[in-house]
Motif scaffolding. Structure first.
Motif, short mmCIF file in Angstrom:
data_model
loop_
_atom_site.label_atom_id
_atom_site.label_comp_id
_atom_site.label_asym_id
_atom_site.label_seq_id
_atom_site.Cartn_x
_atom_site.Cartn_y
_atom_site.Cartn_z
N ARG A 171 -27.77 -4.90 -44.27
CA ARG A 171 -27.44 -3.88 -43.28
C ARG A 171 -27.11 -4.52 -41.93
NH1 ARG A 171 -27.60 1.32 -41.84
NH2 ARG A 171 -28.31 1.87 -39.75
N VAL A 172 -27.91 -5.50 -41.51
CA VAL A 172 -27.62 -6.20 -40.27
C VAL A 172 -26.27 -6.89 -40.35
CG1 VAL A 172 -28.33 -8.14 -38.82
CG2 VAL A 172 -30.05 -6.52 -39.64
N GLN A 173 -26.01 -7.52 -41.48
CA GLN A 173 -24.74 -8.21 -41.67
C GLN A 173 -23.56 -7.25 -41.59
OE1 GLN A 173 -23.88 -10.09 -45.58
NE2 GLN A 173 -23.77 -12.00 -44.44
N ARG A 174 -23.72 -6.06 -42.18
CA ARG A 174 -22.65 -5.07 -42.15
C ARG A 174 -22.41 -4.54 -40.73
NH1 ARG A 174 -23.06 0.40 -42.42
NH2 ARG A 174 -25.19 0.39 -43.26
N LEU A 175 -23.51 -4.26 -40.02
CA LEU A 175 -23.37 -3.68 -38.68
C LEU A 175 -22.88 -4.69 -37.64
CD1 LEU A 175 -26.58 -1.45 -38.57
CD2 LEU A 175 -24.21 -0.75 -38.99
N THR A 176 -23.04 -5.97 -37.94
CA THR A 176 -22.60 -7.01 -37.00
C THR A 176 -21.41 -7.79 -37.56
OG1 THR A 176 -24.19 -8.59 -37.93
CG2 THR A 176 -24.92 -7.26 -36.04
N ARG A 177 -20.68 -7.18 -38.48
CA ARG A 177 -19.54 -7.84 -39.11
C ARG A 177 -18.51 -8.24 -38.07
NH1 ARG A 177 -17.74 -3.91 -43.25
NH2 ARG A 177 -19.53 -4.66 -44.46
N PRO A 178 -18.14 -9.53 -38.01
CA PRO A 178 -17.20 -9.98 -36.99
C PRO A 178 -15.79 -9.44 -37.24
CG PRO A 178 -17.73 -11.77 -38.49
CD PRO A 178 -18.65 -10.63 -38.83
#
Length: 402
Positions: A171-178
């Motif tokens: 979820r963190v990775q998705r919300l902070t996707r560059p």
């Protein structure tokens, strides 16, 4: 406890020490590829039971309206020169990833067709129902070094349902996707637009909007070891020129990847990306993956077809490569582990299987929200109308939920 349908050490289940005075030991399943290197397990040739489509608003339709047709450019030796950045972000409508769809679309198809299943609805009592993508993650787990996963499992009327849960890290990775990664995701969908037409014999039209809500999904039946499977996966397109028009052998998977310029880059590609391509296409019986290789500017410079059944040849002599037998044996061991663990027949009870690289698969029990993913049981006259196997229908408007 021993896992059914697996060979040698693959079926053994380790038992972790009890923590916090649990009423019984929490079981776990080891991941080490060496444990699963036996012969390739039985896997029934997948057969398509049906299909459904999702439209631009992500609404379900029980037909093939979203199916597209493979229409590659002429093979005249020239570069395709597809501009994968064209239309980004102006003509791009990405799906809302905050909406957790779980098994909802597949369950709707199942409710509409449960009486037409070979062997009748009772066949479901021993089956496992899930998405193809969830099985793909299981196949690649023995060789995965970066991303963990969580699978929620519930049993209802004998059937075991598996639904992925987004991990906190994912979820963190998705919300902070560059921004670059978001653009690369768009490029994959744009490539499909260049390679597919809405009707057979028609040229693709890449001038329209790229809307990732739209999807055509195949529903398939198979069996891994002694585990009957019913699963669904998204299909990119069908090839009107395929030797057989019988699904799934007429389907084509489309992928993009960066250009490779050295043997080391190709070796890494074969070890990692090709593994995921193989797992994703082998499960539903899709025979070919067509890849577009892009340059740093985002233009497709070349196309290459990878027959699914030949992908392993690229790593057969690589001591650090992957082995299809390991992938399938681990998946069979996990399904046995899940079948033996999820013993209570209760859609409100969820067994959460969790895995992080470097460790075993562990399991915990949860009840109701937020982990429950099957439709709630509707009280009243509907109860007697449903067969002895299969999920319950969604409550009618105004109907009280338990």
């Amino acid at each position: 406890m021993e896992s059914r349908g697996t060979k040698r050490e693959a079926g053994k289940i380790e038992v972790a020490e009890p923590r916090n005075k649990l009423p019984r030991p929490a079981p776990s399943l080891p991941i080490d590829p060496a444990l699963y290197s036996g012969p390739f397990p039985f896997y029934r040739r997948p057969s398509e039971l049906g299909c459904f489509s999702l439209d631009a608003q992500r609404q379900y339709h029980g037909d093939a309206r979203a199916l597209r047709y493979y229409s590659p450019p002429p093979t005249n030796g020239q570069s395709p020169n597809f501009d994968l950045r064209d239309g980004y972000p102006d003509r791009y409508q990405p799906r809302d990833e905050e909406v957790q769809e779980r098994l909802d679309h597949l369950l709707r198809w199942l409710l509409e067709h449960r009486g037409q299943l070979e062997g009748g609805p009772g066949w479901l009592a021993g089956a496992i129902v899930t998405w193809r993508g969830h099985l793909t993650k299981l196949l690649t787990t023995p060789y995965e070094r970066q991303e963990g996963w969580q699978l929620a499992a519930s049993r209802f009327r004998g059937t075991l349902y598996l639904s992925e849960v987004e991990t906190p890290a994912a979820r963190v990775q998705r919300l902070t996707r560059p921004p670059l990664l978001r653009e690369l995701m768009y490029m994959g969908y744009k490539f499909e637009q260049y390679m597919c037409a809405d009707k057979p014999g028609v040229s693709p039209d890449p001038s329209g909007e790229v809307n990732t809500n739209v999807a055509f999904c195949s529903v398939l039946r198979s069996r891994l070891g002694n585990h009957p499977l019913l699963f669904s996966g998204e299909v990119d397109c069908t090839d009107p020129q395929a030797p057989s028009t019988q699904p799934p052998t007429c389907y084509v998977e489309l992928k993009t990847s960066k250009e490779m310029h050295s043997p080391g880059q190709w070796k890494s590609f074969y070890r990692h990306k090709l593994l995921k391509w193989w797992a994703q296409s082998f499960l539903p019986g899709v025979p070919n993956v067509v890849a577009g290789f892009r340059n740093p500017e985002g233009f497709v410079c070349s196309l290459k077809t990878f027959p699914t059944m030949e992908m392993f040849e690229y790593v057969r002599n690589d001591r650090d490569g992957w082995n299809p037998s390991v992938c399938m044996n681990f998946c069979a061991a996990f399904l046995s582990f899940a079948q033996n663990t999820v013993v209570q027949d209760d859609p409100r009870l969820v067994y959460l299987f969790s895995w992080e690289p470097g460790g075993p698969v562990t399991v915990s029990e949860h009840r109701d929200a937020p982990h429950a993913f099957l439709p709630p049981w509707p009280p009243g006259p509907h109860q007697s109308a449903w067969p002895q196997s299969g999920p319950v229908p969604p409550p009618a408007d105004g109907e009280q939920r338990l």
